[in-house]
Design a protein around this motif. Structure first.
Motif, PDB file in Angstrom:
ATOM      1  N   MET A 198     -36.721  -5.667 -24.762  1.00 28.64           N
ATOM      2  CA  MET A 198     -36.801  -7.125 -24.972  1.00 28.64           C
ATOM      3  C   MET A 198     -37.247  -7.783 -23.665  1.00 28.64           C
ATOM      4  N   GLN A 199     -38.199  -8.678 -23.742  1.00 30.92           N
ATOM      5  CA  GLN A 199     -38.724  -9.360 -22.562  1.00 30.92           C
ATOM      6  C   GLN A 199     -37.677 -10.290 -21.973  1.00 30.92           C
ATOM      7  N   ASP A 200     -37.702 -10.402 -20.644  1.00 29.40           N
ATOM      8  CA  ASP A 200     -36.764 -11.270 -19.945  1.00 29.40           C
ATOM      9  C   ASP A 200     -37.023 -12.722 -20.330  1.00 29.40           C
ATOM     10  N   PRO A 201     -36.044 -13.402 -20.963  1.00 27.79           N
ATOM     11  CA  PRO A 201     -36.279 -14.780 -21.411  1.00 27.79           C
ATOM     12  C   PRO A 201     -36.406 -15.772 -20.272  1.00 27.79           C
ATOM     13  N   THR A 202     -36.052 -15.367 -19.055  1.00 28.77           N
ATOM     14  CA  THR A 202     -36.194 -16.249 -17.901  1.00 28.77           C
ATOM     15  C   THR A 202     -37.593 -16.159 -17.289  1.00 28.77           C
ATOM     16  N   ASP A 203     -38.402 -15.207 -17.737  1.00 25.53           N
ATOM     17  CA  ASP A 203     -39.759 -15.026 -17.238  1.00 25.53           C
ATOM     18  C   ASP A 203     -40.619 -16.187 -17.732  1.00 25.53           C
ATOM     19  N   ASP A 204     -41.190 -16.956 -16.808  1.00 27.17           N
ATOM     20  CA  ASP A 204     -41.951 -18.141 -17.195  1.00 27.17           C
ATOM     21  C   ASP A 204     -43.185 -17.797 -17.998  1.00 27.17           C
ATOM     22  N   ASP A 205     -43.669 -16.554 -17.880  1.00 25.76           N
ATOM     23  CA  ASP A 205     -44.841 -16.130 -18.631  1.00 25.76           C
ATOM     24  C   ASP A 205     -44.486 -15.503 -19.975  1.00 25.76           C
ATOM     25  N   ALA A 206     -43.208 -15.379 -20.267  1.00 26.03           N
ATOM     26  CA  ALA A 206     -42.798 -14.752 -21.521  1.00 26.03           C
ATOM     27  C   ALA A 206     -43.313 -15.577 -22.706  1.00 26.03           C
ATOM     28  N   PRO A 207     -43.842 -14.908 -23.745  1.00 28.46           N
ATOM     29  CA  PRO A 207     -44.359 -15.645 -24.904  1.00 28.46           C
ATOM     30  C   PRO A 207     -43.273 -16.107 -25.866  1.00 28.46           C
ATOM     31  N   PHE A 208     -42.037 -15.728 -25.601  1.00 29.78           N
ATOM     32  CA  PHE A 208     -40.940 -16.142 -26.478  1.00 29.78           C
ATOM     33  C   PHE A 208     -39.656 -16.263 -25.678  1.00 29.78           C
ATOM     34  N   THR A 209     -38.731 -17.004 -26.223  1.00 30.23           N
ATOM     35  CA  THR A 209     -37.373 -17.090 -25.694  1.00 30.23           C
ATOM     36  C   THR A 209     -36.457 -16.301 -26.616  1.00 30.23           C
ATOM     37  N   PHE A 210     -35.606 -15.475 -26.036  1.00 27.26           N
ATOM     38  CA  PHE A 210     -34.629 -14.718 -26.806  1.00 27.26           C
ATOM     39  C   PHE A 210     -33.235 -15.184 -26.437  1.00 27.26           C
ATOM     40  N   LEU A 211     -32.485 -15.592 -27.445  1.00 29.73           N
ATOM     41  CA  LEU A 211     -31.092 -15.976 -27.262  1.00 29.73           C
ATOM     42  C   LEU A 211     -30.238 -14.884 -27.900  1.00 29.73           C
ATOM     43  N   PRO A 212     -29.517 -14.098 -27.112  1.00 31.19           N
ATOM     44  CA  PRO A 212     -28.754 -12.982 -27.687  1.00 31.19           C
ATOM     45  C   PRO A 212     -27.607 -13.482 -28.558  1.00 31.19           C
ATOM     46  N   GLY A 213     -27.208 -12.634 -29.485  1.00 27.60           N
ATOM     47  CA  GLY A 213     -26.116 -12.977 -30.384  1.00 27.60           C
ATOM     48  C   GLY A 213     -25.515 -11.736 -30.994  1.00 27.60           C
ATOM     49  N   ASP A 214     -24.725 -11.926 -32.018  1.00 27.64           N
ATOM     50  CA  ASP A 214     -24.004 -10.836 -32.676  1.00 27.64           C
ATOM     51  C   ASP A 214     -24.974 -10.010 -33.525  1.00 27.64           C
ATOM     52  N   GLU A 215     -25.243  -8.787 -33.099  1.00 31.02           N
ATOM     53  CA  GLU A 215     -26.214  -7.966 -33.814  1.00 31.02           C
ATOM     54  C   GLU A 215     -25.662  -7.407 -35.116  1.00 31.02           C
TER      55      GLU A 215
END
Length: 266
Positions: free
Chosen positions: A1-18
């Motif tokens: 999963m791409q680092d959501p803090t990366d300014d170049d990331a094409p998406f934001t990932f918010l982790p949760g209950d899998e």
């Protein structure tokens, strides 16, 4: 999963209950155009319009993630750059004209540039969704996919009467009870209005229909979620309806309904 803090990331990932049985996604959450694409030759005002993103959905989905505790994925690129809710072979994947606005930065997009945008923005987002589904399914609890969009209060000068809409194809496991539940709250709910939910190779076809997963696409009218208070209210409303439905045993089953739009293997 791409680092959501990366300014170049094409998406934001918010982790949760899998193992929670719900995955939230937003294909048009951002009006951002990352470098080196600049402003695509458009004035700033065009990026505040619906042609650039689904207004209000970013706030709404962040609040919905907090309410549900579900893993959540949001795009970080404008639909004017490339549309995450289209298949890679869709002719509208990169729009040259959108609701009267000519997009100069897309005028010269050839096959090579189209492929560059797919590989940098579109494909990583969809790989992230697919990978998240794999991890959630591995817990023994296949997820319901909840996709959030928004629509304009009027089109071509004609007011739209709906507070929200549910778009769907053939799988009505989540749709039928959700329509009843939202309408029981006094809401005017479009059933495949103002758009039809059967779109060949769109996000929910690819990740829901083709994988046999229960799913729900909700569109909220943009004036309802134009500020944080509205987004918070609608996030709570959606949570209260969707969470108990997603927990039903029938939503855990893998069922292949096929598609009205067709698609590979259909």
């Amino acid at each position: 999963m791409q680092d959501p803090t990366d300014d170049d990331a094409p998406f934001t990932f918010l982790p949760g209950d899998e193992a929670g049985g719900l995955l939230v996604i937003a294909d048009h959450a951002s009006n951002r155009v990352p470098p080196p694409y600049g402003d695509l030759g458009l004035p700033p005002a065009e990026f505040e319009r619906h042609i650039a993103y689904d207004i209000g959905t970013e706030w709404l989905v962040h609040r919905l993630a907090a309410f549900t505790g579900a893993p959540t994925l949001l795009t970080r690129f404008s639909r004017l750059l490339i549309d995450a809710n289209r298949g890679e072979d869709d002719p509208t994947l990169v729009m040259r004209l959108s609701d009267g606005a000519i997009v100069p930065g897309n005028a010269g997009v050839d096959t090579a540039e189209r492929q560059r945008r797919i590989e940098r923005f579109h494909r990583p987002y969809h790989r992230a969704i697919a990978g998240q589904i794999d991890r959630m399914t591995a817990t023994g609890v296949p997820p319901v996919i909840l996709s959030i969009h928004s629509f304009t209060p009027a089109w071509k000068g004609v007011p739209r009467p709906w507070d929200m809409a549910i778009l769907w194809d053939r799988d009505d496991r989540m749709v039928a009870p959700a329509l009843d539940a939202f309408r029981s709250r006094g809401l005017v709910v479009g059933d495949n209005q103002p758009y039809d939910g059967a779109l060949r190779n769109d996000t929910l076809y690819h990740h829901g229909t083709a994988r046999g997963l229960a799913h729900l696409l909700i569109e909220v009218r943009q004036d309802h979620i134009a500020d944080e208070a509205g987004a918070n209210h609608w996030a709570k409303t959606i949570f209260e309806v969707v969470a108990p439905l997603a927990a039903r045993p029938a939503m855990r089953e893998i069922v292949f309904f096929g598609s009205r739009a067709g698609g590979p293997g259909m």
